[in-house]
Design a protein around this motif. Structure first.
Motif, PDB file in Angstrom:
ATOM      1  N   PRO A 143       0.801  -1.234   0.000  1.00 12.58           N
ATOM      2  CA  PRO A 143       0.000   0.000   0.000  1.00 12.58           C
ATOM      3  C   PRO A 143       0.830   1.279   0.000  1.00 12.58           C
ATOM      4  N   ALA A 144       2.121   1.181   0.291  1.00  9.84           N
ATOM      5  CA  ALA A 144       2.924   2.381   0.518  1.00  9.84           C
ATOM      6  C   ALA A 144       3.874   2.721  -0.615  1.00  9.84           C
ATOM      7  N   ILE A 145       4.306   1.732  -1.408  1.00 11.68           N
ATOM      8  CA  ILE A 145       5.351   2.002  -2.402  1.00 11.68           C
ATOM      9  C   ILE A 145       4.902   1.682  -3.818  1.00 11.68           C
ATOM     10  N   ASN A 146       3.603   1.431  -4.026  1.00  6.92           N
ATOM     11  CA  ASN A 146       3.164   1.158  -5.395  1.00  6.92           C
ATOM     12  C   ASN A 146       3.116   2.450  -6.204  1.00  6.92           C
ATOM     13  N   PRO A 147       3.149   2.362  -7.526  1.00  3.68           N
ATOM     14  CA  PRO A 147       3.264   3.569  -8.377  1.00  3.68           C
ATOM     15  C   PRO A 147       2.146   4.582  -8.176  1.00  3.68           C
ATOM     16  N   ILE A 148       0.919   4.126  -7.920  1.00  2.00           N
ATOM     17  CA  ILE A 148      -0.194   5.057  -7.753  1.00  2.00           C
ATOM     18  C   ILE A 148       0.027   5.945  -6.536  1.00  2.00           C
ATOM     19  N   VAL A 149       0.442   5.358  -5.433  1.00  4.33           N
ATOM     20  CA  VAL A 149       0.662   6.110  -4.202  1.00  4.33           C
ATOM     21  C   VAL A 149       1.819   7.087  -4.355  1.00  4.33           C
ATOM     22  N   LEU A 150       2.906   6.639  -4.961  1.00  8.64           N
ATOM     23  CA  LEU A 150       4.062   7.514  -5.130  1.00  8.64           C
ATOM     24  C   LEU A 150       3.758   8.656  -6.099  1.00  8.64           C
ATOM     25  N   THR A 151       2.968   8.367  -7.141  1.00  9.35           N
ATOM     26  CA  THR A 151       2.575   9.428  -8.066  1.00  9.35           C
ATOM     27  C   THR A 151       1.685  10.451  -7.369  1.00  9.35           C
TER      28      THR A 151
END
Length: 334
Positions: A143-151
């Motif tokens: 939940p914390a480092i996937n592309p959607i969250v980082l974007t």
């Protein structure tokens, strides 16, 4: 006891042991719904109140954010439980548990989901023979480092790209450290996965049975967690935050606790953190690292999927490691 025997013990833990501990989430939710129907006349007159409207807004928003990802996680969990053979995980992850933990953590990068979906997926991974330490590392990292969250973090902090790097690195470090900590101190009987005889039939029937079970089981705890988060939002005065922001140490602790209480989905928490401009970047980083790993709805769901004993041990340890890692990352990178 060998590692294979430990995994089988976890998978075969009888559901009755957990049922005897108290009222289940489904029973609690059913009781609440019955009371709402009985007292709907009296309650309807209270909806116009400002505080109740705030409670309703927060409660609904948490559910709206979380349910799509919960459904996605349930579907993927059912696929893993029914269609993916155990031999796949033996080939996909390193055999040594200490190496499987960072590998599972990095795997979280490719899964665009939130914590609500990661909980049933992690439970399904353990059932399929993945070492619990690796499954738990994946639960924290995904939940914390996937592309959607980082974007989303990059969009929320356009003038501070280092927040994206700090959030990703700190979250990955927490996931790996907690996986290794479980290898060192974790005990098999702390995880109580309910027995799933519904997975023994045909694949099609087992798939839908797994979906129904996880939606009802995890969904009930999600509702309870959302209700608790909404209650906290109404109770905690906004002026308290203003006072705490002026003290560096207290501001870090305050936003860490606030992340637990608000229970915001990881895809949306960056925008909330950005709005807390009175706080330092480091304290807001703590908010972003702690939230996807420890919050009220997540603790409730972990208790429902893995058992209350697990949640009571795992959540406080994760909270402490997450705060420490975020503070270090903030001091070095921000």
């Amino acid at each position: 006891m060998t590692e294979t025997q430990e995994r089988q013990t976890i998978a075969d833990a009888p559901a009755g042991e957990r049922r005897n501990r108290g009222i289940s989430s489904v029973e609690a939710l059913a009781a609440v719904l019955v009371l709402l129907v009985i007292f709907r006349g009296r309650l309807s007159g209270l909806v116009s109140g400002e505080r109740l409207q705030t409670w309703t807004t927060v409660f609904v928003s948490v559910l709206v954010q979380a349910v799509p990802f919960l459904v996605f996680g349930v579907l993927l969990s059912a696929v893993i439980a029914v269609f993916v053979p155990r031999s796949f995980w033996a080939k996909a992850l390193p055999r040594h548990p200490a190496l499987a933990v960072p590998a599972a953590s990095v795997a979280g990068v490719v899964l665009p989901g939130c914590e609500c979906g990661a909980v049933p997926i992690a439970g399904s991974l353990i059932r399929r023979g993945v070492t619990p330490a690796a499954a738990l590392a994946f639960l924290l990292a995904a939940p914390a480092i996937n592309p959607i969250v980082l974007t989303a973090t990059a969009v929320a902090f356009p003038g501070n790209p280092e927040m994206v790097v700090a959030r990703g690195l700190a979250s990955l470090v927490v996931a790996v450290l907690m996986g290794w900590l479980w290898l060192r101190l974790g005990k098999t009987d702390w995880i109580r996965l309910p027995h799933r005889p519904d997975l023994d039939g045909s694949r099609g029937r087992a798939f839908w049975a797994a979906c129904r079970h996880d939606v009802v089981h995890a969904g009930g705890f999600l509702v309870l967690g959302a209700a608790a988060a909404a209650t906290i939002n109404v109770i905690v005065p906004e002026a308290w935050l203003q006072t705490l922001a002026s003290h560096p140490a207290l501001s870090v602790l305050a936003l860490a606790v606030l992340a637990v209480l608000l229970s915001i989905c990881s895809e949306a928490d960056a925008f909330v953190a950005a709005s807390l401009s009175q706080f330092s970047l480091t304290s807001r980083l703590v908010f972003l690292v702690v939230g996807p790993m420890v919050d009220l709805k997540l603790i409730s769901m972990q208790a429902g999927v893995f058992g209350r004993g697990f949640a009571l041990r795992f959540a406080p340890a994760t909270f402490a490691v997450a705060v420490l890692a975020a503070v270090v990352a903030g001091v070095v990178l921000l």
